[in-house]
Scaffold this active site. Structure first.
Site, PDB file in Angstrom:
ATOM      1  N   TYR A   1      -9.825  -0.589  10.957  1.00 55.82           N
ATOM      2  CA  TYR A   1     -11.131  -0.256  10.366  1.00 55.82           C
ATOM      3  C   TYR A   1     -11.556  -1.127   9.196  1.00 55.82           C
ATOM      4  CZ  TYR A   1      -8.042   2.813   7.528  1.00 55.82           C
ATOM      5  OH  TYR A   1      -7.040   3.323   6.748  1.00 55.82           O
ATOM      6  N   LYS A   2     -10.755  -2.148   8.884  1.00 53.92           N
ATOM      7  CA  LYS A   2     -11.146  -3.032   7.789  1.00 53.92           C
ATOM      8  C   LYS A   2     -11.881  -4.240   8.380  1.00 53.92           C
ATOM      9  CE  LYS A   2      -7.208  -1.391   5.075  1.00 53.92           C
ATOM     10  NZ  LYS A   2      -7.865  -0.713   3.947  1.00 53.92           N
TER      11      LYS A   2
ATOM     12  N   ASP B   1       2.816  -5.848   7.745  1.00 59.41           N
ATOM     13  CA  ASP B   1       1.603  -5.036   7.733  1.00 59.41           C
ATOM     14  C   ASP B   1       0.414  -5.989   7.575  1.00 59.41           C
ATOM     15  OD1 ASP B   1      -0.612  -3.476   7.148  1.00 59.41           O
ATOM     16  OD2 ASP B   1       0.526  -2.000   6.001  1.00 59.41           O
TER      17      ASP B   1
ATOM     18  N   PHE C   1       0.870  -1.178   0.000  1.00 65.15           N
ATOM     19  CA  PHE C   1       0.000   0.000   0.000  1.00 65.15           C
ATOM     20  C   PHE C   1       0.909   1.232   0.000  1.00 65.15           C
ATOM     21  CE2 PHE C   1      -2.818   3.178   1.946  1.00 65.15           C
ATOM     22  CZ  PHE C   1      -3.893   3.063   1.078  1.00 65.15           C
TER      23      PHE C   1
ATOM     24  N   ARG D   1     -12.340  -4.189  -6.773  1.00 70.21           N
ATOM     25  CA  ARG D   1     -12.118  -5.049  -5.609  1.00 70.21           C
ATOM     26  C   ARG D   1     -13.454  -5.387  -4.962  1.00 70.21           C
ATOM     27  NH1 ARG D   1      -7.765  -2.582  -1.528  1.00 70.21           N
ATOM     28  NH2 ARG D   1      -9.503  -1.114  -1.251  1.00 70.21           N
TER      29      ARG D   1
END
Lengths: 407, 407
Positions: free
Chosen positions: B220-221, B195, B124, B367
């Site tokens: 938050y995912k 990560d 990312f 996605r």
């Protein structure tokens, strides 16, 4: 006039800035707004809306539909108005510690051939730790000097890259002379980074007018943004093109959604943005700032000065055995009053038991913070009378046991 | 068996892990839990309690009375259970960007005589930016290598201080071989920083078992902590004594309230704490984690694998013209499925108009993220049928205009 009549008269004089109706206040007298501001009445509904409707119903679409993406700069501009910054110079997001690290690291890159950082040794500890840690990483050296000694120090050396100072001393409540220190820094070619944690929302700062370079500050004290509310960072327009903080996160990228492998800073204050900010805390802060709508920071300051002045007057008259360490000159005073006493810890505990919340700072300070919009002169007098009772009853001594306190 | 019957049969097979009753779900099918997880039903009440009662009534006393002070480690331990970390090794607080900066900076101090940082170039972007910025500050150099190429790279050089890699590729959904890369790093004397943003809460990680050194991840995912929920940091027990991150904030001090002028790190994982964390966001995350109570991460993984496998199956059958770029091997797949298509942006917009939310990643990926606890195989099939309709109606082409998307 006796103190009771004085309090009533002053409350009448300042009735226009009595904003208690905009807060949900606990019983008793809360004198710890310098640590955590009281809850503005608009916040619970706003947070409910963010959680239930934005997150719960619109989910990811909220980033655009409900302005989540623009919030760090939108909220930044609202704080900017309170610290004398024209729009486009303030962002909100990380903790104050991270914001300070970022600002000082960027300041160092603005003065690449200078190796010294000057900081007030009485700064809040995190500021000292952050600067020491950064200096270790970059090979700079740290020089300590009290803000009133900084101008003379700067006149004697030419290696100072950055001056880090707090506008208000977190222990004594002393308000330092920001314009004089800033001018001295500029004469010496140094960048200033002011920590406004104890002045934003309480004291006029006038960042633009005094040509401050960079500043950071806390969202949860006088801005009433809630526990751990994100901090703000001010980057003056003239430094934005060269502002290069150590941590380069994607929200500060010129085109965040291009997902490029190499960072390119946005060309405006967005470059000071970090990673994805804590939106519930950030939007609670935004709702809290509504308290200041239609109010000028000078109005808040007038009320605050009157309250802290009356607090000192009441302490002098009713509790002369405690030592007021906060300046009596209102021009040299922030928005809290600290008293020194060997049993300060016990005093703070005994006051809490009597419904008056201040806080203790080691080794011997009791801090009485004045969130001016939600306190009255009557409140202040009540608090001092409770302190008198604590002293008379030997309550402080009885409670002066093991110390545990949290800001 | 046709797809409709397959979906029904699979939903029956996996009914024990259908946790939709623990969420407040929007209408339609939400396939963006890899970006922002859905709202757990327990969160609104918990946040209301924190705002109204903790902050509003108890104010500063809440730091002790309501466990605010201990929250970063308490919530950390709850996340630890989901990523295979025994208690006392995880803290929660800053953004993922800051957490990564801190972890990598600390890793560098653990290998002071090595000058290279290896990172996956498909990370990312923030990870790439953070590492490049840190390397610039410290004079390290950055070497890029895909996780499957890292072991060979490490065997060929002895200057690598730290390996930074994402467990799941945010574009393709590829799940990398964490144990193999970690072992290779250790053979080469390097520190690993993983990560886990796209695996925590969706994929077993087993940090302790694989002797991972340091890790960070997003709240938050798949952890459903809410927009911008704070990130977590894992510091394995054996590294805690030497963990020295760049930003030294007061919550990580051995005695935070001694207010000492010099930083002394706490001797446990508390040393990884930052400044005052955003409590509303942090406590929303804590409430969200209740979804996983009584559930093992292997249960979540079984459901997720079935859902993503069925999603690929349905795509193959109903939309063969889109290219599935996510591995078909369930062992090499995280919890989202990406398809490549020239009109991926228009497809994502047309699907949203039909109530199916996925997201677009430049230049050509759609996605489809699977928050397994709140999705069914019927949902997945419905989404693919909508995609079929989008393709049949030329809707993607019509909407493939200027691109704006936000995670």
């Amino acid at each position: 006039m006796d103190l009771t009549s004085r309090a009533a008269a002053l409350d009448t004089e300042h009735r226009d800035t009595d904003l208690r109706h905009l807060f949900r206040l606990p019983p008793g007298v809360y004198l710890d707004g310098n640590s955590l501001g009281a809850l503005p009445a608009a916040v619970p509904g706003a947070v409910h809306e963010v959680v239930d409707r934005h997150w719960g119903q619109d989910l990811i679409a909220s980033w655009n539909r409900h302005g989540w993406w623009s919030a760090p700069q939108r909220v930044g501009d609202r704080i900017g108005r309170l610290v004398g910054a024209a729009p486009g110079q303030v962002v909100v997001g990380d903790t104050t510690s991270v914001a300070l690290f970022q600002a000082v690291s960027a300041a160092l890159t603005l003065r690449p051939d200078r190796r010294a950082i000057v900081i007030d040794p009485a700064s809040f500890p995190t500021d000292l730790y952050v600067v020491a840690g950064l200096a270790e990483l970059t090979g700079h050296h740290v020089v300590t000097a009290s803000p009133d000694g900084i101008p003379a120090l700067l006149d004697s050396r030419s290696d100072v890259a950055v001056v880090v100072a707090s506008h208000v001393d977190f222990r004594t409540g002393r308000l330092w002379d920001l314009p004089t220190v800033t001018r001295a820094a500029h004469r010496a070619g140094a960048i200033t980074v002011w920590d406004l944690s104890h002045s934003a929302g309480a004291v006029p700062v006038e960042l633009d007018r005094h040509e401050v370079d960079l500043a950071v500050g806390c969202g949860y004290k006088y801005l009433n943004g809630g526990p751990g509310a994100p901090a703000f960072t001010y980057v003056g327009h003239r430094h934005q093109a060269g502002y290069v903080p150590a941590i380069r996160a994607w929200h500060g990228h010129a085109e965040p959604f291009a997902m490029e492998p190499t960072h390119r800073f946005a060309d405006d204050v967005a470059r000071a943005r970090g990673g994805t900010p804590p939106m519930l805390s950030l939007l609670a802060l935004e709702a809290a700032l509504g308290v200041f709508d239609g109010l000028d920071i000078d109005d808040v300051r007038r009320r605050s000065s009157s309250l802290t002045g009356f607090l000192i007057e009441a302490l002098d008259e009713l509790a002369p055995e405690v030592e007021v360490v906060t300046p009596r000159d209102p021009e040299a005073r922030g928005s809290h009053v600290s008293v020194a006493h060997p049993q300060a810890y016990g005093m703070s505990q005994a006051l809490i038991a009597r419904g008056v919340t201040g806080d203790f700072r080691a080794p011997d300070l009791l801090r009485l913070g004045v969130g001016a919009p939600y306190l009255t002169h009557r409140d202040v007098l009540h608090a001092v009378r409770q302190l008198r009772a604590v002293l008379d009853g030997g309550e402080a001594e009885a409670l002066d046991g093991p110390r545990r306190t949290v800001t």
